[in-house]
Design a protein around this motif. Structure first.
Motif, PDB file in Angstrom:
ATOM      1  N   ALA A 112      12.583 -10.079   3.124  1.00 24.76           N
ATOM      2  CA  ALA A 112      12.336  -8.663   3.374  1.00 24.76           C
ATOM      3  C   ALA A 112      13.471  -7.789   2.842  1.00 24.76           C
ATOM      4  O   ALA A 112      13.237  -6.718   2.267  1.00 24.76           O
ATOM      5  N   LEU A 113      14.702  -8.231   2.992  1.00 23.65           N
ATOM      6  CA  LEU A 113      15.848  -7.422   2.564  1.00 23.65           C
ATOM      7  C   LEU A 113      15.974  -7.369   1.052  1.00 23.65           C
ATOM      8  O   LEU A 113      16.321  -6.324   0.485  1.00 23.65           O
ATOM      9  N   LEU A 114      15.703  -8.464   0.375  1.00 23.96           N
ATOM     10  CA  LEU A 114      15.761  -8.451  -1.087  1.00 23.96           C
ATOM     11  C   LEU A 114      14.635  -7.601  -1.671  1.00 23.96           C
ATOM     12  O   LEU A 114      14.798  -6.954  -2.707  1.00 23.96           O
ATOM     13  N   ARG A 115      13.503  -7.592  -0.977  1.00 24.80           N
ATOM     14  CA  ARG A 115      12.403  -6.725  -1.409  1.00 24.80           C
ATOM     15  C   ARG A 115      12.793  -5.254  -1.245  1.00 24.80           C
ATOM     16  O   ARG A 115      12.472  -4.408  -2.077  1.00 24.80           O
ATOM     17  N   GLU A 116      13.539  -4.948  -0.175  1.00 27.14           N
ATOM     18  CA  GLU A 116      13.936  -3.566   0.107  1.00 27.14           C
ATOM     19  C   GLU A 116      15.104  -3.105  -0.758  1.00 27.14           C
ATOM     20  O   GLU A 116      15.128  -1.969  -1.240  1.00 27.14           O
ATOM     21  N   HIS A 117      16.103  -3.977  -0.970  1.00 22.87           N
ATOM     22  CA  HIS A 117      17.348  -3.559  -1.618  1.00 22.87           C
ATOM     23  C   HIS A 117      17.494  -4.058  -3.056  1.00 22.87           C
ATOM     24  O   HIS A 117      18.486  -3.746  -3.708  1.00 22.87           O
ATOM     25  N   GLY A 118      16.539  -4.811  -3.525  1.00 23.80           N
ATOM     26  CA  GLY A 118      16.615  -5.311  -4.884  1.00 23.80           C
ATOM     27  C   GLY A 118      17.392  -6.614  -4.971  1.00 23.80           C
ATOM     28  O   GLY A 118      17.891  -7.144  -3.975  1.00 23.80           O
ATOM     29  N   SER A 119      17.505  -7.119  -6.170  1.00 21.45           N
ATOM     30  CA  SER A 119      18.156  -8.409  -6.392  1.00 21.45           C
ATOM     31  C   SER A 119      19.653  -8.317  -6.107  1.00 21.45           C
ATOM     32  O   SER A 119      20.371  -7.506  -6.684  1.00 21.45           O
ATOM     33  N   LEU A 120      20.124  -9.137  -5.175  1.00 24.76           N
ATOM     34  CA  LEU A 120      21.537  -9.212  -4.825  1.00 24.76           C
ATOM     35  C   LEU A 120      21.933 -10.673  -4.669  1.00 24.76           C
ATOM     36  O   LEU A 120      21.111 -11.502  -4.266  1.00 24.76           O
ATOM     37  N   PRO A 121      23.205 -11.015  -4.974  1.00 33.54           N
ATOM     38  CA  PRO A 121      23.669 -12.358  -4.617  1.00 33.54           C
ATOM     39  C   PRO A 121      23.573 -12.536  -3.100  1.00 33.54           C
ATOM     40  O   PRO A 121      23.764 -11.575  -2.346  1.00 33.54           O
ATOM     41  N   VAL A 122      23.287 -13.752  -2.654  1.00 33.93           N
ATOM     42  CA  VAL A 122      23.101 -14.019  -1.226  1.00 33.93           C
ATOM     43  C   VAL A 122      24.089 -15.088  -0.779  1.00 33.93           C
ATOM     44  O   VAL A 122      24.229 -16.145  -1.411  1.00 33.93           O
ATOM     45  N   LEU A 123      24.764 -14.805   0.327  1.00 36.34           N
ATOM     46  CA  LEU A 123      25.737 -15.724   0.922  1.00 36.34           C
ATOM     47  C   LEU A 123      25.338 -16.015   2.358  1.00 36.34           C
ATOM     48  O   LEU A 123      24.950 -15.106   3.099  1.00 36.34           O
TER      49      LEU A 123
END
Length: 308
Positions: free
Chosen positions: A250-261
């Protein structure tokens, strides 16, 4: 340049030395009586006062003064974030910095977890750019939008969270139900890996937030029904994994592609790592840098004083 890091969380007494790499990473779990699910803050403070000199002794006996001291002084960076157990580490850090006449740097426990995880994953360069970080532990299940502040320190803004039970609490409560020693994470993982059949899980979501209290309730029902302990353990971990999966999606859909940790003690679980790293290309800390440790405070003190 050598920096000492100290962290006194509600689970672990720890200290570390960083000098471009982690040279020391020492810790002692706080003692919890069999069958109990944690410690009162007054007991945690007492145990830290007893244990921190033991943890620091091998480092201090070398007689090598540090160039700076970093310490976890609060659970999170949010205003008003407070927990008495961190006062022990803060007091020791102030005394040592004063004796050595060196600067002291204050960080949140959450910032330390993020830095330690990035170091372990070989991704400290992410401290220079925005990324999505999950802090998943006994006290926190949060997704954070992280970006460097004006000092280059990781500033975390809450993006999503568990609305009730935290993932580490679910792990420990289910583990105690199954007769495992507290903290229950490592033993619950071993037990869960014995169950190879599929388990049915359905995460409870409200937008990008999750609810984890149902895991405890369903697990208790499984125990009453006489289900195999390994199945109950697997259900608990798969349920947490499904919730984290939906949060991240849900967050990547909202904020776009980001590295995830993924950071925090719960993220040392191999089942969670396999599921989330494959789907999102997410970065995870090695187990020794996932659980509570002082390395993150040492790393951030080094970065702040010398650059990194």
């Amino acid at each position: 340049m050598r920096c000492l890091g100290i962290d006194t969380s509600n689970y672990t007494t720890s200290a570390a030395v960083f000098a471009g790499e982690v040279l020391e990473n020492r810790r002692m779990l706080l003692p919890v009586k069999p069958g109990e699910k944690g410690l009162r803050q007054s007991d945690a403070v007492f145990h830290h006062v007893r244990q921190l000199p033991q943890v620091l002794a091998p480092i201090l006996e070398r007689g090598e003064a540090m160039d700076a001291v970093g310490v976890s002084a609060s659970p999170r960076g949010a205003e008003g974030s407070y927990m008495p157990c961190f006062l022990v580490g803060k007091g020791f850090a102030q005394a040592l910095a004063g004796a050595w006449c060196v600067p002291i740097e204050y960080f949140s426990h959450q910032q330390g977890h993020i830095a330690a995880a990035l170091y372990s994953a070989g991704k400290l360069d992410l401290l220079r750019k925005p990324f999505l970080a999950f802090h998943v532990s006994g006290g926190t299940t949060e997704a954070l939008l992280v970006a460097p502040d004006r000092d280059g320190m990781p500033k975390a803004v809450l993006a999503a969270q568990s609305l009730d039970l935290k993932a580490g609490q679910a792990v420990d409560r289910v583990g105690v139900m199954l007769g495992l020693p507290f903290p229950c994470g490592p033993e619950l993982e071993k037990l869960a890996l014995k169950w190879t059949d599929k388990v049915s899980v359905r995460p409870a979501m409200k937008g990008a937030d999750c609810s984890l209290s149902g895991i405890e309730n369903k697990s208790a029902a499984m125990v009453r029904e006489g289900r195999e302990p390994a199945e109950t353990a697997r259900f608990c971990i798969e349920s947490i994994g499904a919730a984290l999966d939906k949060m991240c999606e849900a967050l990547l859909r909202e904020h776009g592609s980001l590295p995830v940790l993924f950071a925090g003690g719960v993220c040392s679980n191999s089942i969670l790592r396999d599921r989330l790293s494959q789907k999102y290309g997410a970065w995870f800390a090695a187990p020794e840098f996932s659980s509570d440790n002082g390395a993150g405070a040492a790393i951030l003190a080094y970065k702040k004083r010398a650059g990194l």
